[in-house]
Design a protein around this motif. Structure first.
Motif, PDB file in Angstrom:
ATOM      1  N   GLU A  33       0.828  -1.209   0.000  1.00 17.14           N
ATOM      2  CA  GLU A  33       0.000   0.000   0.000  1.00 17.14           C
ATOM      3  C   GLU A  33       0.861   1.258   0.000  1.00 17.14           C
ATOM      4  N   PHE A  34       0.616   2.132  -0.982  1.00 11.04           N
ATOM      5  CA  PHE A  34       1.181   3.477  -0.932  1.00 11.04           C
ATOM      6  C   PHE A  34       0.397   4.254   0.117  1.00 11.04           C
ATOM      7  N   ALA A  35       1.099   4.885   1.053  1.00 11.05           N
ATOM      8  CA  ALA A  35       0.419   5.428   2.228  1.00 11.05           C
ATOM      9  C   ALA A  35       0.861   6.857   2.528  1.00 11.05           C
ATOM     10  N   ARG A  36       0.633   7.735   1.577  1.00  8.99           N
ATOM     11  CA  ARG A  36       0.795   9.183   1.802  1.00  8.99           C
ATOM     12  C   ARG A  36      -0.476   9.877   1.307  1.00  8.99           C
ATOM     13  N   PRO A  37      -1.612   9.565   1.891  1.00 10.61           N
ATOM     14  CA  PRO A  37      -2.870  10.102   1.341  1.00 10.61           C
ATOM     15  C   PRO A  37      -2.931  11.616   1.328  1.00 10.61           C
ATOM     16  N   HIS A  38      -2.208  12.273   2.250  1.00 10.90           N
ATOM     17  CA  HIS A  38      -2.196  13.739   2.278  1.00 10.90           C
ATOM     18  C   HIS A  38      -1.478  14.322   1.070  1.00 10.90           C
ATOM     19  N   ARG A  39      -0.671  13.499   0.384  1.00  9.97           N
ATOM     20  CA  ARG A  39       0.001  13.912  -0.852  1.00  9.97           C
ATOM     21  C   ARG A  39      -0.451  13.060  -2.028  1.00  9.97           C
ATOM     22  N   ARG A  40      -1.658  12.540  -1.945  1.00  9.70           N
ATOM     23  CA  ARG A  40      -2.256  11.699  -2.990  1.00  9.70           C
ATOM     24  C   ARG A  40      -1.347  10.513  -3.310  1.00  9.70           C
ATOM     25  N   ASN A  41      -0.683  10.016  -2.264  1.00 12.48           N
ATOM     26  CA  ASN A  41       0.195   8.841  -2.370  1.00 12.48           C
ATOM     27  C   ASN A  41       1.319   9.027  -3.391  1.00 12.48           C
ATOM     28  N   ALA A  42       1.804  10.244  -3.492  1.00  7.14           N
ATOM     29  CA  ALA A  42       2.961  10.497  -4.360  1.00  7.14           C
ATOM     30  C   ALA A  42       4.137   9.648  -3.884  1.00  7.14           C
ATOM     31  N   VAL A  43       4.890   9.129  -4.826  1.00  9.77           N
ATOM     32  CA  VAL A  43       5.972   8.185  -4.524  1.00  9.77           C
ATOM     33  C   VAL A  43       7.284   8.945  -4.360  1.00  9.77           C
ATOM     34  N   THR A  44       7.860   8.864  -3.180  1.00 11.65           N
ATOM     35  CA  THR A  44       9.133   9.521  -2.907  1.00 11.65           C
ATOM     36  C   THR A  44      10.301   8.647  -3.348  1.00 11.65           C
ATOM     37  N   LEU A  45      11.472   9.253  -3.404  1.00 11.47           N
ATOM     38  CA  LEU A  45      12.682   8.488  -3.725  1.00 11.47           C
ATOM     39  C   LEU A  45      12.884   7.363  -2.717  1.00 11.47           C
ATOM     40  N   ALA A  46      12.595   7.618  -1.445  1.00 17.75           N
ATOM     41  CA  ALA A  46      12.759   6.582  -0.425  1.00 17.75           C
ATOM     42  C   ALA A  46      11.859   5.386  -0.697  1.00 17.75           C
ATOM     43  N   VAL A  47      10.660   5.648  -1.188  1.00 21.17           N
ATOM     44  CA  VAL A  47       9.752   4.545  -1.518  1.00 21.17           C
ATOM     45  C   VAL A  47      10.247   3.786  -2.748  1.00 21.17           C
ATOM     46  N   TRP A  48      10.675   4.523  -3.784  1.00 23.03           N
ATOM     47  CA  TRP A  48      11.242   3.831  -4.957  1.00 23.03           C
ATOM     48  C   TRP A  48      12.398   2.931  -4.526  1.00 23.03           C
ATOM     49  N   GLN A  49      13.242   3.436  -3.631  1.00 20.99           N
ATOM     50  CA  GLN A  49      14.407   2.661  -3.190  1.00 20.99           C
ATOM     51  C   GLN A  49      13.996   1.447  -2.374  1.00 20.99           C
ATOM     52  N   ALA A  50      12.920   1.582  -1.595  1.00 20.34           N
ATOM     53  CA  ALA A  50      12.505   0.492  -0.705  1.00 20.34           C
ATOM     54  C   ALA A  50      11.741  -0.608  -1.427  1.00 20.34           C
ATOM     55  N   LEU A  51      11.126  -0.294  -2.535  1.00 23.30           N
ATOM     56  CA  LEU A  51      10.241  -1.267  -3.189  1.00 23.30           C
ATOM     57  C   LEU A  51      10.913  -2.603  -3.500  1.00 23.30           C
ATOM     58  N   PRO A  52      12.106  -2.644  -4.099  1.00 22.60           N
ATOM     59  CA  PRO A  52      12.706  -3.960  -4.378  1.00 22.60           C
ATOM     60  C   PRO A  52      12.892  -4.819  -3.137  1.00 22.60           C
ATOM     61  N   LYS A  53      13.335  -4.221  -2.034  1.00 21.85           N
ATOM     62  CA  LYS A  53      13.558  -4.995  -0.812  1.00 21.85           C
ATOM     63  C   LYS A  53      12.240  -5.505  -0.236  1.00 21.85           C
ATOM     64  N   VAL A  54      11.222  -4.657  -0.216  1.00 17.21           N
ATOM     65  CA  VAL A  54       9.919  -5.082   0.301  1.00 17.21           C
ATOM     66  C   VAL A  54       9.341  -6.203  -0.562  1.00 17.21           C
ATOM     67  N   LEU A  55       9.465  -6.064  -1.863  1.00 18.70           N
ATOM     68  CA  LEU A  55       8.961  -7.109  -2.759  1.00 18.70           C
ATOM     69  C   LEU A  55       9.717  -8.418  -2.563  1.00 18.70           C
ATOM     70  N   GLU A  56      11.018  -8.323  -2.314  1.00 19.20           N
ATOM     71  CA  GLU A  56      11.810  -9.533  -2.041  1.00 19.20           C
ATOM     72  C   GLU A  56      11.327 -10.202  -0.758  1.00 19.20           C
ATOM     73  N   GLN A  57      11.031  -9.406   0.269  1.00 24.84           N
ATOM     74  CA  GLN A  57      10.517  -9.963   1.518  1.00 24.84           C
ATOM     75  C   GLN A  57       9.181 -10.664   1.299  1.00 24.84           C
ATOM     76  N   LEU A  58       8.295 -10.031   0.563  1.00 20.74           N
ATOM     77  CA  LEU A  58       6.983 -10.624   0.318  1.00 20.74           C
ATOM     78  C   LEU A  58       7.106 -11.887  -0.533  1.00 20.74           C
ATOM     79  N   ALA A  59       7.991 -11.865  -1.517  1.00 25.31           N
ATOM     80  CA  ALA A  59       8.183 -13.044  -2.363  1.00 25.31           C
ATOM     81  C   ALA A  59       8.708 -14.224  -1.554  1.00 25.31           C
ATOM     82  N   GLY A  60       9.510 -13.931  -0.527  1.00 28.80           N
ATOM     83  CA  GLY A  60      10.074 -15.000   0.292  1.00 28.80           C
ATOM     84  C   GLY A  60       9.180 -15.447   1.427  1.00 28.80           C
ATOM     85  N   HIS A  61       8.082 -14.765   1.633  1.00 29.16           N
ATOM     86  CA  HIS A  61       7.174 -15.147   2.716  1.00 29.16           C
ATOM     87  C   HIS A  61       6.468 -16.448   2.334  1.00 29.16           C
ATOM     88  N   PRO A  62       6.523 -17.476   3.179  1.00 30.94           N
ATOM     89  CA  PRO A  62       6.018 -18.797   2.772  1.00 30.94           C
ATOM     90  C   PRO A  62       4.523 -18.850   2.500  1.00 30.94           C
TER      91      PRO A  62
END
Length: 269
Positions: A33-62
């Motif tokens: 979930e993109f969770a910056r509703p006060h900014r219409r969930n605009a994607v920051t550089l920190a979110v772009w950077q975090a996405l691969p790691k979060v997706l890797e965690q979710l992919a590895g979740h049994p």
């Protein structure tokens, strides 16, 4: 206030970036979930950077079999944070690095090993639409607005999302969206090829969740093979399929599926 349907009764993973939440549930469905509703969930550089790691965690979740991508509030994502982008474009090297990070996040989403479904309410613009296009499927609210708007900003859109958009909707329609920067109503996204389901806003989350749970009851082997082949270049289709065929011969899914059919019961994959 009631918890939104898509994240209700799910466990949150540790946050990797402000504005990005990940949840897993016992039903086999994960939600990002993109969770910056006060900014219409605009994607920051920190979110772009975090996405691969979060997706890797979710992919590895049994327990994860399907991923839903959505936005908090009534907006999917208005795209990149423009205030941040204006700073980035003050330095050519920073701009190049930013786009590399952006594309890496998109590629990580496209490579997620399980089915991915974008659940689109409200604005789905620019980088938000880029990520929706990188999903396998898109469920879209009738009153959503979708578009890719670099032509309004003078930004040259990277090659990877340009080609992915053209593969999804065709070169001419991709040119229409990219040349004009115009937004398309959700109700028009289906004939354009930007949506597989279009529903009233109030029905969207329930329909997407029902569909995700349906996919968890299908053979992960069959679904994974189909995804791998459909995402591969046509000339590599046989090569990509070969290991899946080997696993099918050695695995239990086919035996279970055929037995369930003959016994008149749902398969338990």
């Amino acid at each position: 206030m009631d918890q939104p349907l898509l994240t209700r009764d799910r466990s949150a993973l540790p946050a990797q970036a402000e504005g990005l939440n990940a949840y897993v549930g016992e039903d086999g469905v994960a939600v990002l979930e993109f969770a910056r509703p006060h900014r219409r969930n605009a994607v920051t550089l920190a979110v772009w950077q975090a996405l691969p790691k979060v997706l890797e965690q979710l992919a590895g979740h049994p327990g994860v079999r399907v991923l839903l991508l959505t936005g908090a509030g009534n907006t999917f994502s208005a795209g990149a944070d423009i205030a941040e982008l204006s700073e980035v474009y003050g330095d050519p090297d920073r701009a190049e690095a930013y786009h590399a990070t952006n594309v890496a996040a998109e590629e990580a989403l496209a490579a997620f090993p399980h089915p991915t479904v974008a659940v689109v309410h409200g604005a789905c613009v620019g980088g938000g639409c880029q990520l929706a296009v990188a999903c396998d499927l898109r469920f879209v609210a009738e009153d959503a607005r979708l578009g890719i708007t670099p032509a309004k900003l003078g930004v040259v859109y990277p090659a990877v999302p340009t080609v992915r958009l053209a593969r999804l909707i065709g070169p001419a329609r991709a040119k229409y969206l990219l040349f004009s920067g115009e937004l398309v109503a959700g109700r028009d996204a289906l004939p354009l090829g930007l949506a597989e389901r279009v529903l009233p806003d109030a029905e969207l989350d329930a329909a997407a969740l029902d569909f995700a749970r349906l996919l968890t009851r299908r053979s992960a082997q069959t679904v994974g093979a189909a995804k791998a082949v459909l995402d591969a270049p046509p000339e590599r289709a046989d090569e990509v399929l070969a290991p899946w065929l080997l696993r099918a011969r050695e695995g239990s899914d086919v035996r279970e599926g055929l037995a369930a059919f003959l016994e008149g019961r749902p398969a338990r994959f």
